[in-house]
Design a protein around this motif. Structure first.
Motif, PDB file in Angstrom:
ATOM      1  N   ALA A 151      45.743  51.522  10.619  1.00 39.71           N
ATOM      2  CA  ALA A 151      44.690  52.171  11.407  1.00 39.71           C
ATOM      3  C   ALA A 151      44.420  51.398  12.691  1.00 39.71           C
ATOM      4  O   ALA A 151      44.238  51.986  13.759  1.00 39.71           O
ATOM      5  CB  ALA A 151      43.406  52.298  10.577  1.00 39.71           C
ATOM      6  N   LEU A 152      44.404  50.066  12.602  1.00 35.57           N
ATOM      7  CA  LEU A 152      44.176  49.241  13.796  1.00 35.57           C
ATOM      8  C   LEU A 152      45.332  49.367  14.782  1.00 35.57           C
ATOM      9  O   LEU A 152      45.120  49.411  15.996  1.00 35.57           O
ATOM     10  CB  LEU A 152      43.969  47.778  13.403  1.00 35.57           C
ATOM     11  CG  LEU A 152      42.637  47.460  12.728  1.00 35.57           C
ATOM     12  CD1 LEU A 152      42.631  46.018  12.221  1.00 35.57           C
ATOM     13  CD2 LEU A 152      41.476  47.693  13.676  1.00 35.57           C
ATOM     14  N   GLN A 153      46.555  49.464  14.272  1.00 31.76           N
ATOM     15  CA  GLN A 153      47.702  49.638  15.157  1.00 31.76           C
ATOM     16  C   GLN A 153      47.637  50.995  15.869  1.00 31.76           C
ATOM     17  O   GLN A 153      47.963  51.103  17.047  1.00 31.76           O
ATOM     18  CB  GLN A 153      49.011  49.498  14.383  1.00 31.76           C
ATOM     19  CG  GLN A 153      49.318  48.058  14.017  1.00 31.76           C
ATOM     20  CD  GLN A 153      50.552  47.926  13.139  1.00 31.76           C
ATOM     21  OE1 GLN A 153      50.877  48.808  12.350  1.00 31.76           O
ATOM     22  NE2 GLN A 153      51.236  46.789  13.291  1.00 31.76           N
ATOM     23  N   ALA A 154      47.205  52.018  15.156  1.00 29.65           N
ATOM     24  CA  ALA A 154      47.051  53.334  15.783  1.00 29.65           C
ATOM     25  C   ALA A 154      45.973  53.282  16.859  1.00 29.65           C
ATOM     26  O   ALA A 154      46.151  53.821  17.961  1.00 29.65           O
ATOM     27  CB  ALA A 154      46.708  54.378  14.724  1.00 29.65           C
ATOM     28  N   LYS A 155      44.867  52.622  16.565  1.00 28.89           N
ATOM     29  CA  LYS A 155      43.784  52.483  17.543  1.00 28.89           C
ATOM     30  C   LYS A 155      44.253  51.671  18.748  1.00 28.89           C
ATOM     31  O   LYS A 155      43.947  52.008  19.892  1.00 28.89           O
ATOM     32  CB  LYS A 155      42.565  51.825  16.876  1.00 28.89           C
ATOM     33  CG  LYS A 155      41.369  51.709  17.770  1.00 28.89           C
ATOM     34  CD  LYS A 155      40.827  53.073  18.132  1.00 28.89           C
ATOM     35  CE  LYS A 155      39.544  52.931  18.938  1.00 28.89           C
ATOM     36  NZ  LYS A 155      39.056  54.203  19.408  1.00 28.89           N
ATOM     37  N   LEU A 156      45.018  50.615  18.500  1.00 28.87           N
ATOM     38  CA  LEU A 156      45.563  49.794  19.582  1.00 28.87           C
ATOM     39  C   LEU A 156      46.455  50.636  20.481  1.00 28.87           C
ATOM     40  O   LEU A 156      46.384  50.546  21.711  1.00 28.87           O
ATOM     41  CB  LEU A 156      46.345  48.614  19.002  1.00 28.87           C
ATOM     42  CG  LEU A 156      47.054  47.707  20.012  1.00 28.87           C
ATOM     43  CD1 LEU A 156      46.044  47.019  20.917  1.00 28.87           C
ATOM     44  CD2 LEU A 156      47.909  46.676  19.284  1.00 28.87           C
ATOM     45  N   SER A 157      47.268  51.476  19.881  1.00 35.43           N
ATOM     46  CA  SER A 157      48.150  52.351  20.648  1.00 35.43           C
ATOM     47  C   SER A 157      47.335  53.298  21.539  1.00 35.43           C
ATOM     48  O   SER A 157      47.644  53.487  22.716  1.00 35.43           O
ATOM     49  CB  SER A 157      49.044  53.155  19.699  1.00 35.43           C
ATOM     50  OG  SER A 157      49.848  54.047  20.419  1.00 35.43           O
TER      51      SER A 157
END
Length: 189
Positions: free
Chosen positions: A24-30
């Motif tokens: 989820a954090l990687q998606a938000k970072l993207s």
């Protein structure tokens, strides 16, 4: 042995939950990186537009200073009409990718010589000024004035302009230089 199995399952569940949080954090970072790239492109376009407005003002001041107010009204009309109404802000869709794809910022394409008119060489003959008209004070260099301001003054100005007041003086100056007017500077000094 029952105790170790329970502990093992608890740790496995914690790992699964952590992996889900990481995804989820990687998606938000993207999403944030993509938005940052879009902001960079918008900032570059705004800086280019401001430079073009400055050039137009200088040319207009040289050719016919009386028309500056007409130009100002035309620019202000761009913000007060329905011309902006069709430009709705985009809401980022939830990112499904785990790894962000880097995007190169796009700059506006330079105008070709076919798109621009050749410069006109105009020699202005100054009209005698009426003795009762005071000369207007020269406009301050906004970027230089901001660079010379103490950090607390910059932060105060940023807050009054509803701009992020956090960070270094250089970062705050960068945010303010496009929106601060000479009148704002005169009010401070």
């Amino acid at each position: 042995m029952q105790l170790l199995t329970v502990k093992f399952n608890q740790i496995a569940s914690a790992i699964d939950a952590t992996n889900a949080q990481i995804a989820a954090l990687q998606a938000k970072l993207s999403e944030l990186q993509e938005h940052q790239q879009q902001l960079l492109s918008v900032e570059q376009a705004c800086q280019s537009a401001l430079a073009q407005v400055g050039t137009a003002l200088a040319m207009l001041n040289h050719v016919d200073p009386a028309e500056i107010l007409t130009f100002k009204a035309a620019v202000e009309a761009q913000f007060g009409t329905d011309a902006i109404a069709f430009l709705e802000p985009t809401t980022p869709a939830p990112a499904e990718q785990i790894e962000p794809e880097p995007n190169e910022p796009t700059a506006p394409e330079p105008a070709t010589t076919a798109d621009t008119n050749p410069p006109i060489d105009v020699e202005a003959t100054p009209e005698p000024a009426a003795p009762s008209e005071p000369e207007p004070a020269p406009e301050p260099d906004i970027e230089q004035a901001l660079a010379n301001m103490p950090l607390p003054t910059l932060r105060s100005l940023a807050k009054s302009k509803k701009v992020d007041a956090r960070g270094t003086a250089a970062n705050i100056t960068r945010r303010l230089k496009a929106i601060v007017t000479p009148a704002d500077l005169r009010a401070i000094w």
